[in-house]
Design a protein around this motif. Structure first.
Motif, short mmCIF file in Angstrom:
data_model
loop_
_atom_site.label_atom_id
_atom_site.label_comp_id
_atom_site.label_asym_id
_atom_site.label_seq_id
_atom_site.Cartn_x
_atom_site.Cartn_y
_atom_site.Cartn_z
N ARG A 260 -6.94 -52.83 -27.91
CA ARG A 260 -6.16 -51.59 -27.83
C ARG A 260 -5.27 -51.55 -26.59
O ARG A 260 -4.52 -50.60 -26.40
N THR A 287 -20.96 -35.90 -28.67
CA THR A 287 -19.94 -36.92 -28.44
C THR A 287 -20.26 -37.65 -27.14
O THR A 287 -20.34 -37.04 -26.08
N ARG A 291 -20.06 -43.01 -29.43
CA ARG A 291 -19.27 -42.44 -30.53
C ARG A 291 -17.79 -42.78 -30.37
O ARG A 291 -17.08 -43.00 -31.36
N ALA A 295 -15.54 -44.94 -33.16
CA ALA A 295 -14.24 -44.54 -33.69
C ALA A 295 -13.22 -45.66 -33.51
O ALA A 295 -12.40 -45.93 -34.41
N ARG A 297 -13.85 -48.90 -33.39
CA ARG A 297 -14.18 -49.98 -34.34
C ARG A 297 -13.71 -49.64 -35.76
O ARG A 297 -13.25 -50.49 -36.50
N ALA A 298 -13.87 -48.37 -36.13
CA ALA A 298 -13.55 -47.96 -37.49
C ALA A 298 -12.08 -47.60 -37.66
O ALA A 298 -11.64 -47.31 -38.79
N GLY A 299 -11.33 -47.60 -36.58
CA GLY A 299 -9.93 -47.20 -36.67
C GLY A 299 -9.77 -45.73 -36.98
O GLY A 299 -8.76 -45.31 -37.57
N GLU A 300 -10.73 -44.92 -36.57
CA GLU A 300 -10.70 -43.48 -36.84
C GLU A 300 -10.12 -42.73 -35.64
O GLU A 300 -10.02 -43.29 -34.53
N PRO A 301 -9.76 -41.46 -35.82
CA PRO A 301 -9.28 -40.66 -34.68
C PRO A 301 -10.35 -40.59 -33.58
O PRO A 301 -11.54 -40.54 -33.87
N PRO A 303 -12.82 -39.11 -30.88
CA PRO A 303 -13.60 -37.87 -31.01
C PRO A 303 -13.48 -36.95 -29.80
O PRO A 303 -14.46 -36.32 -29.39
#
Length: 317
Positions: A260, A287, A291, A295, A297-301, A303
């Motif tokens: 990143r 959080t 956590r 996020a 790793r999963a490519g999620e927003p 937290p």
């Protein structure tokens, strides 16, 4: 309970008001700036306004989140900090006692534990900062006035039948750091979940639990921050080689960060310890750094909230 929430239009207030209502409490907001959860417009430094708000709205408990904060040092003089953070707290405590309240929750800050010595961060080990930590007086007017307000809370709890929860919260503001800019805002916030940050949602949840569970405890102080992954005996390594300690707890973190374009902290010079809040209030942040990594790793927003353009409602845009 019918709760007076000060600072209802601010960053914490926008998360805390709905959480209080969801827990079954009726919320009356007081703030110097208008907002959807603010019914009483004015400053906590106005003793008559505070007294009338408590009386006219039949308030049963107070959650006091209104304050001038560290970034406000550039905008306000020392007297404004005393008026809001000290006199305002005194006005609310007086109103609570006059109304016969049994519970008072005060939003304090871990900044009041940060002395010049802590700020310098030149020790051979990270400072492990729990509720009993002290390394000298606070380094600025913000910390000084919060420390004075904490002492007022303790005094009123000792002199009156009033249970008080003092919550020394870590960082949860959305804007950029007003001092350090060597890392991107998101990178810095992610790193801070290792030792000094929590989400605004967790901060709000801590206040609700404190309100509901402080009854009968007298005056208690709690550090509120995401649980650190480190043990006290790692404090020396944290200032010598923080990335090695972090990688040991979170294998693969260096590669995840590198992908990143982020950097791990080279040194961690202070660690906030929220163990008492978990032990006494049953509160633990949802959080944490793990956590944040999940996020990534999963490519999620991510937290947590990050808004470089955020301006407090009391300030002109």
């Amino acid at each position: 309970m019918k709760v007076l929430l000060t600072g209802a239009s601010g960053w914490l207030g926008r998360f805390l008001a709905p959480r209080l209502r969801a827990a079954g409490h009726e919320v009356v907001g007081l703030d110097i700036a208008p907002g959807p959860d603010t019914q009483v417009l004015g400053t906590v430094a106005d003793r008559d306004l505070v007294r009338d708000a408590v009386r006219d709205h039949a308030i049963e408990a107070i959650v006091h989140g209104a304050a001038l904060h560290k970034p406000d040092i550039a905008r306000y003089d020392e007297q404004a900090f005393v008026d809001t953070n000290v006199t305002g707290t005194l006005n609310l405590l007086r109103a609570a006692v006059e109304a016969g309240h049994g519970r008072f929750v005060f939003t304090s800050t871990t900044s009041m534990m940060v002395s010049d010595r802590v700020r310098a961060g030149t020790g051979e080990a990270a400072f492990w900062m729990d509720e009993g930590f002290h390394a000298g007086p606070p380094r600025n007017i913000y910390g000084m006035t919060k420390a004075a307000a904490e002492n007022l809370c303790a005094l009123f709890a000792r002199l009156h039948p009033l249970d008080v929860a003092i919550l020394r919260t870590g960082r949860f503001f959305p804007e950029e750091d007003d001092t350090h800019r060597e890392l991107s805002g998101e990178n810095m916030k992610a790193n801070e979940f290792l030792h000094r940050r929590l989400s605004a949602g967790d901060a709000a949840r801590a206040h609700v639990l404190a309100l509901e569970r402080i009854g009968g405890l007298g005056c208690e102080t709690f550090v509120i921050s995401a649980p650190p992954p480190f043990a006290r005996d790692e404090a020396g390594e944290l200032v010598r080689d923080a990335p090695a300690a972090i990688e040991r707890h979170f294998p693969g973190v260096r590669g995840l960060y590198a992908a990143r374009g982020w950097a791990l902290p080279r040194r961690i010079e202070r660690v906030y310890d929220p163990a008492k809040a978990e032990r006494v209030l049953g509160f633990r942040c949802e959080t944490d750094f793990a956590r944040v990594l999940a996020a990534l790793r999963a490519g999620e927003p991510l937290p947590f909230d990050h808004d470089p353009a955020y301006v407090p409602p009391k300030e002109p845009a």
